[in-house]
Design an enzyme around this catalytic site. Structure first.
Site, PDB file in Angstrom:
ATOM      1  N   THR A  24      20.443  28.577 -27.588  1.00  0.00           N
ATOM      2  CA  THR A  24      19.837  27.214 -27.125  1.00  0.00           C
ATOM      3  C   THR A  24      20.662  25.932 -27.565  1.00  0.00           C
ATOM      4  OG1 THR A  24      17.561  28.171 -27.440  1.00  0.00           O
ATOM      5  CG2 THR A  24      17.680  25.724 -27.703  1.00  0.00           C
ATOM      6  N   GLY A  57      15.061  32.095 -21.163  1.00  0.00           N
ATOM      7  CA  GLY A  57      14.145  31.465 -22.015  1.00  0.00           C
ATOM      8  C   GLY A  57      14.800  30.441 -22.980  1.00  0.00           C
ATOM      9  N   ASP A  58      15.893  31.101 -23.695  1.00  0.00           N
ATOM     10  CA  ASP A  58      16.968  30.293 -24.654  1.00  0.00           C
ATOM     11  C   ASP A  58      17.434  29.126 -23.937  1.00  0.00           C
ATOM     12  OD1 ASP A  58      16.044  32.432 -26.080  1.00  0.00           O
ATOM     13  OD2 ASP A  58      18.156  33.499 -25.941  1.00  0.00           O
ATOM     14  N   ALA A  59      18.047  29.411 -22.537  1.00  0.00           N
ATOM     15  CA  ALA A  59      18.735  28.570 -21.935  1.00  0.00           C
ATOM     16  C   ALA A  59      17.756  27.534 -21.630  1.00  0.00           C
ATOM     17  CB  ALA A  59      19.385  29.081 -20.680  1.00  0.00           C
TER      18      ALA A  59
END
Ligand code: ADP
Ligand code: MG
Ligand code: MG
Length: 344
Positions: free
Chosen positions: A69, A298-300
């Site tokens: 992230t 999801g991290d991105a």
């Protein structure tokens, strides 16, 4: 405060190196893994890393959810915007992480363990599924004394936004609470992620110790449902769950809590404290043939979303920036982003 001040975003979690290879059902069975999951490694899993490297042509990729992230947010923000904090070992994997961070322009302020090696995340790909097995090792040695050392605390004071990955709840709740309390006291922005279903399931006490500090909480649909189940709520409806989380007690009354649940290819759900109903935002579709790897999508998403928050963008635009960055990362292996840089 000047909006373009250096190192406005500070992120904390577990720095990991991903060891990612193609698996098959036999491999999943050998290690007792589900096709789609994220777990902490037990003794029986420890052979998987060499297995992936020796027999599965595995790639070494910078990983660790919040580190992904942080790299994603730095991809969008001006140079010298993001700092990442965690604990690594004294080894070639730590060196590799430093190289990858340098290439991404991400400043890492690692605590270095002299007793434990850098943490690893084994990623077993089967078709469109991915199973993650994390051996935290040095990442588990993070100590609040590092965060509160004068050099690092100066960076904490300099930052305006804190992002903590939920995986860190298994490591140092005191460090998370130190950031959370600082945010509430100074009216800064505190953002957390749920990270994986096992966090709201097996670390719910630790998680709920932090909940009153969440200005933004980010998760996916499975994590949302796992939270509801863990809290004894009947509903498995992601929108209803978002509303429940939005109305949890809150420490800093100057900011309304915002709950953001992504759902893979389905709309992202957003609930705001004190508002009736939820907002839904369609994702940016991508052709099947363009999908390389959804690991870290999801991290991105969180990276793009948080970059928008740092830039003071309206909520809709922050969500859109998250979808934009997630789409870019899906076209690459792991949570990586294309160079030359694309701009939002
Ligand atoms: P996680 O990786 O935590 O499971 P999601 O699967 O919800 O998170 O994905 C986060 C975001 O990534 C989605 O909101 C969407 O923007 C994007 N995304 C994920 N999977 C796809 C897909 N197959 N096609 C297009 N976008 C996707
Ligand atoms: Mg998903
Ligand atoms: Mg995720």
């Amino acid at each position: 405060m000047a909006p373009n001040q250096e190192y406005a975003l500070l992120c904390l979690e577990n720095p990991l190196l991903d060891i990612q290879g193609q698996g098959d059902d036999a491999m999943l069975e050998k290690y007792g893994l589900k096709a789609n999951d994220a777990i902490l490694a037990e003794e029986k899993h420890m052979g998987i890393y060499e297995d992936l490297l020796q027999n599965r042509d595995a790639k070494l990729i910078a990983g660790g959810a919040a580190q992904n992230t942080a790299r994603g947010a730095q991809y969008i923000l001006p140079p010298k915007s993001v700092i990442f904090i965690g604990c690594v070992g004294q080894d070639k994997y730590a060196q590799l992480l430093h190289e990858r961070n340098d290439a991404a322009g991400l400043r890492a302020e690692y605590l270095t363990s002299t007793t434990h090696p850098t943490g690893r995340c084994g990623v077993v790909i089967t078709g469109h599924h991915r199973s993650m097995v994390t051996d935290l090792a040095a990442a588990n040695e993070y100590k609040i004394s590092h965060l509160q050392s004068p050099e690092i605390w100066k960076l904490v004071e300099q930052a305006r936004v804190y992002f903590v990955g939920g995986y860190h709840l298994t490591v140092s709740v005191p460090a998370i609470l130190a950031l959370a309390e600082e945010a509430a006291k100074e009216n800064k922005i505190f953002i957390m992620s749920l990270s994986a279903p096992f966090i709201p399931q097996f670390f719910k006490e630790q998680l709920m110790q932090t909940s009153k500090y969440w200005d933004y909480i980010i998760g996916n649909e499975t994590e949302a449902r796992s939270w509801a189940e863990g809290q004894g709520h009947e509903t498995r409806d992601v929108k209803e769950i978002a509303r429940l989380v939005a109305e949890l007690p809150k420490e800093n009354g100057k900011r309304k809590r915002v709950v953001v649940f992504t759902q893979g290819t389905e709309e992202t759900v957003v609930a705001v404290q004190g508002e009736k109903g939820v907002k839904e935002f369609g994702i940016k579709a991508i052709g099947k043939e363009e999908i390389c790897d959804t690991t870290g999508a999801g991290d991105a998403f969180a990276g793009g979303f948080v970059a928008g928050i740092v830039e003071g963008k309206p909520l809709e635009e922050c969500v859109d920036m998250g979808h934009w960055l997630a789409r870019l990362s899906i076209k690459e292996l792991g949570a990586q982003f294309p160079f030359p840089k694309q701009t939002y």
